[in-house]
Design a protein around this motif. Structure first.
Motif, PDB file in Angstrom:
ATOM      1  N   ARG A 101       8.290   2.235  -0.365  1.00 11.74           N
ATOM      2  CA  ARG A 101       8.135   2.375  -1.824  1.00 11.74           C
ATOM      3  C   ARG A 101       6.689   2.635  -2.230  1.00 11.74           C
ATOM      4  O   ARG A 101       6.438   3.328  -3.205  1.00 11.74           O
ATOM      5  N   PHE A 102       5.752   2.078  -1.498  1.00 17.90           N
ATOM      6  CA  PHE A 102       4.319   2.226  -1.804  1.00 17.90           C
ATOM      7  C   PHE A 102       3.671   3.152  -0.790  1.00 17.90           C
ATOM      8  O   PHE A 102       4.045   3.174   0.389  1.00 17.90           O
ATOM      9  N   THR A 103       2.658   3.897  -1.256  1.00 16.46           N
ATOM     10  CA  THR A 103       1.881   4.762  -0.378  1.00 16.46           C
ATOM     11  C   THR A 103       0.405   4.579  -0.672  1.00 16.46           C
ATOM     12  O   THR A 103      -0.023   4.753  -1.818  1.00 16.46           O
ATOM     13  N   ILE A 104      -0.352   4.229   0.351  1.00 16.50           N
ATOM     14  CA  ILE A 104      -1.796   4.082   0.211  1.00 16.50           C
ATOM     15  C   ILE A 104      -2.478   5.349   0.710  1.00 16.50           C
ATOM     16  O   ILE A 104      -2.016   5.978   1.681  1.00 16.50           O
TER      17      ILE A 104
ATOM     18  N   ARG B 240       0.326   4.468 -10.395  1.00 12.07           N
ATOM     19  CA  ARG B 240      -0.662   4.831  -9.384  1.00 12.07           C
ATOM     20  C   ARG B 240      -1.941   4.062  -9.670  1.00 12.07           C
ATOM     21  O   ARG B 240      -2.568   4.247 -10.720  1.00 12.07           O
ATOM     22  N   LEU B 241      -2.312   3.211  -8.737  1.00 13.09           N
ATOM     23  CA  LEU B 241      -3.530   2.432  -8.865  1.00 13.09           C
ATOM     24  C   LEU B 241      -4.691   3.153  -8.183  1.00 13.09           C
ATOM     25  O   LEU B 241      -4.502   3.839  -7.173  1.00 13.09           O
TER      26      LEU B 241
ATOM     27  N   TYR C 102      -6.292   4.716  -3.257  1.00 15.35           N
ATOM     28  CA  TYR C 102      -5.192   4.784  -4.206  1.00 15.35           C
ATOM     29  C   TYR C 102      -3.987   4.015  -3.676  1.00 15.35           C
ATOM     30  O   TYR C 102      -3.820   3.845  -2.462  1.00 15.35           O
ATOM     31  N   LEU C 103      -3.127   3.599  -4.596  1.00 21.35           N
ATOM     32  CA  LEU C 103      -1.846   3.008  -4.223  1.00 21.35           C
ATOM     33  C   LEU C 103      -0.792   3.588  -5.151  1.00 21.35           C
ATOM     34  O   LEU C 103      -0.757   3.272  -6.342  1.00 21.35           O
ATOM     35  N   GLN C 104       0.035   4.463  -4.598  1.00 28.22           N
ATOM     36  CA  GLN C 104       1.159   5.011  -5.347  1.00 28.22           C
ATOM     37  C   GLN C 104       2.325   4.056  -5.180  1.00 28.22           C
ATOM     38  O   GLN C 104       2.751   3.780  -4.046  1.00 28.22           O
TER      39      GLN C 104
END
Length: 116
Positions: free
Chosen positions: A66-69, A19-20, A79-81
């Motif tokens: 695959r990614f969630t912002i 998680r960014l 955030y970037l999950q």
């Protein structure tokens, strides 16, 4: 002064998650869109996900599903999950406004390395 501080990167095995986070100064956070970009060695920087002020999201085909912002307006943070990571996701990840403007300032980025 624009400030962007990315964090949360690291080394992870394929299939793992990270998680960014991106803490942004108010002047840029309240742009119409905020997004996550990435740049792999020898490749151009690409936009992988963005989110509007109202929460509408958009994803590159390579990360769709695959990614969630997401964004936290109180913290002016984006955030970037990232789930189901692949070796080809290895890159330096940055956040910034979308679209970019001339002479855009960038943060230091956060390195994501996915091992196979």
């Amino acid at each position: 002064q624009v400030q962007l501080v990315e964090s949360g990167g690291g080394l992870v095995q394929a299939g793992g998650s990270l998680r960014l986070s991106c803490a942004a100064s108010g002047s840029i956070f309240w742009s119409n869109k905020m997004g996550w970009y990435r740049q792999a060695p020898g490749k151009q920087r690409e936009l992988v996900a963005d989110i509007t002020y109202s929460g509408t999201t958009n994803y590159a085909d390579s990360v769709q599903g695959r990614f969630t912002i997401s964004r936290d307006d109180r913290k002016t943070t984006v955030y970037l999950q990232m789930n189901s990571l692949k070796p080809e996701d290895t890159a330096l990840y940055y956040c910034n406004r979308v679209p970019l403007v001339p002479n855009t300032s960038w943060g230091q980025g956060t390195q994501v390395t996915v091992s196979s």
